[in-house]
Design a protein around this motif. Structure first.
Motif, short mmCIF file in Angstrom:
data_model
loop_
_atom_site.label_atom_id
_atom_site.label_comp_id
_atom_site.label_asym_id
_atom_site.label_seq_id
_atom_site.Cartn_x
_atom_site.Cartn_y
_atom_site.Cartn_z
N ILE A 247 -15.40 54.26 46.63
CA ILE A 247 -14.06 53.77 46.32
C ILE A 247 -13.86 52.43 47.03
O ILE A 247 -14.21 52.27 48.19
CB ILE A 247 -12.96 54.78 46.72
N GLU A 248 -13.32 51.48 46.27
CA GLU A 248 -12.96 50.18 46.84
C GLU A 248 -11.46 50.16 47.04
O GLU A 248 -10.69 50.28 46.09
CB GLU A 248 -13.38 49.05 45.90
N LEU A 249 -11.02 50.01 48.29
CA LEU A 249 -9.61 49.99 48.62
C LEU A 249 -9.10 48.55 48.64
O LEU A 249 -9.72 47.66 49.21
CB LEU A 249 -9.36 50.65 49.98
N VAL B 134 -17.56 55.07 40.57
CA VAL B 134 -16.72 54.20 41.39
C VAL B 134 -15.24 54.31 41.02
O VAL B 134 -14.88 54.56 39.87
CB VAL B 134 -17.16 52.73 41.29
N THR B 135 -14.42 54.08 42.05
CA THR B 135 -12.97 54.08 41.90
C THR B 135 -12.41 52.82 42.55
O THR B 135 -12.90 52.39 43.60
CB THR B 135 -12.35 55.32 42.56
N LEU B 136 -11.41 52.24 41.94
CA LEU B 136 -10.69 51.10 42.50
C LEU B 136 -9.27 51.54 42.81
O LEU B 136 -8.56 52.06 41.93
CB LEU B 136 -10.67 49.94 41.50
N LEU B 137 -8.84 51.35 44.05
CA LEU B 137 -7.47 51.67 44.44
C LEU B 137 -6.81 50.41 44.99
O LEU B 137 -7.36 49.75 45.87
CB LEU B 137 -7.45 52.78 45.50
N ASP B 138 -5.64 50.08 44.45
CA ASP B 138 -4.90 48.93 44.95
C ASP B 138 -3.42 49.12 44.70
O ASP B 138 -3.00 49.89 43.82
CB ASP B 138 -5.39 47.63 44.29
N TYR B 139 -2.64 48.38 45.46
CA TYR B 139 -1.19 48.38 45.35
C TYR B 139 -0.76 47.70 44.05
O TYR B 139 0.27 48.02 43.47
CB TYR B 139 -0.63 47.64 46.56
N PHE B 140 -1.57 46.72 43.62
CA PHE B 140 -1.28 45.97 42.40
C PHE B 140 -2.54 45.90 41.54
O PHE B 140 -3.58 45.41 41.98
CB PHE B 140 -0.81 44.56 42.73
N VAL B 141 -2.47 46.42 40.32
CA VAL B 141 -3.60 46.36 39.39
C VAL B 141 -3.08 45.88 38.03
O VAL B 141 -2.14 46.47 37.49
CB VAL B 141 -4.29 47.73 39.23
N HIS B 142 -3.68 44.83 37.50
CA HIS B 142 -3.31 44.32 36.18
C HIS B 142 -4.46 44.65 35.24
O HIS B 142 -5.49 43.97 35.24
CB HIS B 142 -3.08 42.81 36.25
N LEU C 85 -14.76 43.87 33.45
CA LEU C 85 -15.72 44.89 33.03
C LEU C 85 -16.52 44.41 31.82
O LEU C 85 -17.75 44.54 31.76
CB LEU C 85 -14.99 46.19 32.69
N LYS C 86 -15.83 43.86 30.85
CA LYS C 86 -16.48 43.43 29.62
C LYS C 86 -17.53 42.36 29.86
O LYS C 86 -18.64 42.44 29.32
CB LYS C 86 -15.43 42.91 28.63
N ILE C 87 -17.20 41.37 30.68
CA ILE C 87 -18.14 40.27 30.92
C ILE C 87 -19.35 40.75 31.71
O ILE C 87 -20.41 40.12 31.71
CB ILE C 87 -17.44 39.09 31.63
N ASN C 88 -19.20 41.92 32.39
CA ASN C 88 -20.33 42.50 33.12
C ASN C 88 -20.97 43.66 32.35
O ASN C 88 -21.67 44.49 32.94
CB ASN C 88 -19.86 42.96 34.50
N GLU C 89 -20.68 43.69 31.05
CA GLU C 89 -21.28 44.65 30.13
C GLU C 89 -20.98 46.10 30.51
O GLU C 89 -21.83 46.99 30.39
CB GLU C 89 -22.79 44.42 30.03
N LEU C 90 -19.75 46.32 30.96
CA LEU C 90 -19.27 47.66 31.28
C LEU C 90 -18.05 47.96 30.42
O LEU C 90 -17.50 47.06 29.77
CB LEU C 90 -18.92 47.78 32.76
N THR C 91 -17.61 49.20 30.42
CA THR C 91 -16.45 49.59 29.63
C THR C 91 -15.32 50.08 30.53
O THR C 91 -15.52 50.33 31.72
CB THR C 91 -16.82 50.70 28.64
N GLU C 92 -14.15 50.25 29.93
CA GLU C 92 -12.97 50.69 30.69
C GLU C 92 -13.20 52.04 31.37
O GLU C 92 -12.62 52.33 32.41
CB GLU C 92 -11.75 50.77 29.78
N SER C 93 -14.04 52.86 30.78
CA SER C 93 -14.28 54.20 31.33
C SER C 93 -15.27 54.19 32.49
O SER C 93 -15.51 55.23 33.12
CB SER C 93 -14.79 55.14 30.23
N ASP C 94 -15.84 53.04 32.80
CA ASP C 94 -16.88 52.97 33.84
C ASP C 94 -16.32 52.98 35.26
O ASP C 94 -17.07 53.22 36.20
CB ASP C 94 -17.75 51.72 33.64
N ILE C 95 -15.04 52.68 35.43
CA ILE C 95 -14.45 52.79 36.76
C ILE C 95 -13.10 53.50 36.66
O ILE C 95 -12.40 53.37 35.66
CB ILE C 95 -14.27 51.43 37.47
N HIS C 96 -12.79 54.27 37.69
CA HIS C 96 -11.50 54.94 37.77
C HIS C 96 -10.54 54.01 38.51
O HIS C 96 -10.93 53.33 39.47
CB HIS C 96 -11.63 56.25 38.53
#
Length: 260
Positions: A48-50, A69-77, A85-96
């Protein structure tokens, strides 16, 4: 919240001022050697990345190490995260994604690797924010924290040419001995805390700075790079970062009441 040196409005303005946030992350992204070593030795599967929006390290760990992997933040857009994710050839479901206030959140699970890069220095109470990280670490897992070293030349630049940004940082937290002591008192083991990098200077929103400031910064950057290439070493005076790494024992007696 007295412990916090920033608020939501600060982070909204900060990220809205940034351009080109969606970039391809290289395999040699900053701290990649240290993270690869942690993952290999610790048999890391979850991370998890805080405080990491837009999620560079979460994306990096998914892309190159296939971690859960999980991303936790006070502000997420989300659009920014999805573009990254797209430019790194990943999808929306690849990180929580967890958008929440860390101070009002009870970890739903613990992770093999808990990391933050450039987070803890935005809080007045360094012990408290580190203990909040520790609450996410699974017994046997690793805590990995990096922060800028504004006690170095780079801090002088921030203080003189971007005082507003400088004042959003707790300079006292930029002390490897202090960070190590906090982790040891919390019961963590194999604690390593040290300066990282030979030399670098930067300014937030550099493109908006006067030409004279940009030229001066470039001259100092070049001089420092040449000097530390000839005489390579890491130190409080020159190194741009601090790295803290520690392990949580399999049998832990971390006291939750430390979180105030």
């Amino acid at each position: 919240m007295a412990n916090l040196l920033t608020d939501r409005a600060f982070w909204v303005n900060y990220w809205e001022s940034k351009k080109g946030l969606a970039v391809q992350l290289p395999s040699n992204y900053l701290f990649y050697r240290q993270l690869a070593d942690v993952i290999q030795k610790g048999n890391v599967k979850t991370a998890i990345e805080l405080g990491g929006f837009p999620g560079y390290y979460a994306v990096f760990l998914k892309k190159y190490f296939q971690l859960d992997v999980t991303l936790l933040d006070y502000f997420v857009h989300p659009p920014v995260v999805n573009e990254l994710l797209k430019i790194n050839e990943l999808t929306e479901s690849d990180i929580h994604i967890i958008e929440t206030d860390l101070f009002n959140y009870e970890p739903a699970q613990q992770y093999d690797l808990v990391l933050s890069c450039g987070l803890i220095e935005h809080f007045n109470d360094t012990t408290d924010i580190i203990n909040r990280h520790i609450a996410f670490v699974k017994p046997g897992g690793t805590l990995f924290i990096t922060l800028p070293n504004f006690k170095a030349v780079n801090g002088w630049f921030q203080k003189n040419f971007d005082k507003e940004n400088y004042d959003k940082h707790n300079i006292d937290s930029m002390n490897p001995a202090l960070l190590q002591s906090i982790c040891e008192k919390a019961g963590l083991k194999e604690v390593k805390s040290s300066y990282f990098g030979r030399f670098s200077v930067w300014l937030e929103n550099e493109a908006q700075k006067p030409v004279g400031v940009k030229l001066f910064k470039k001259a100092v950057w070049l001089t420092g790079k040449i000097f530390t290439k000839i005489i390579p070493f890491e130190s409080q005076a020159l190194s741009p970062y601090i790295i803290l790494e520690a392990k949580k024992p399999l049998l832990t007696f971390f006291v939750k009441s430390n979180l105030t």
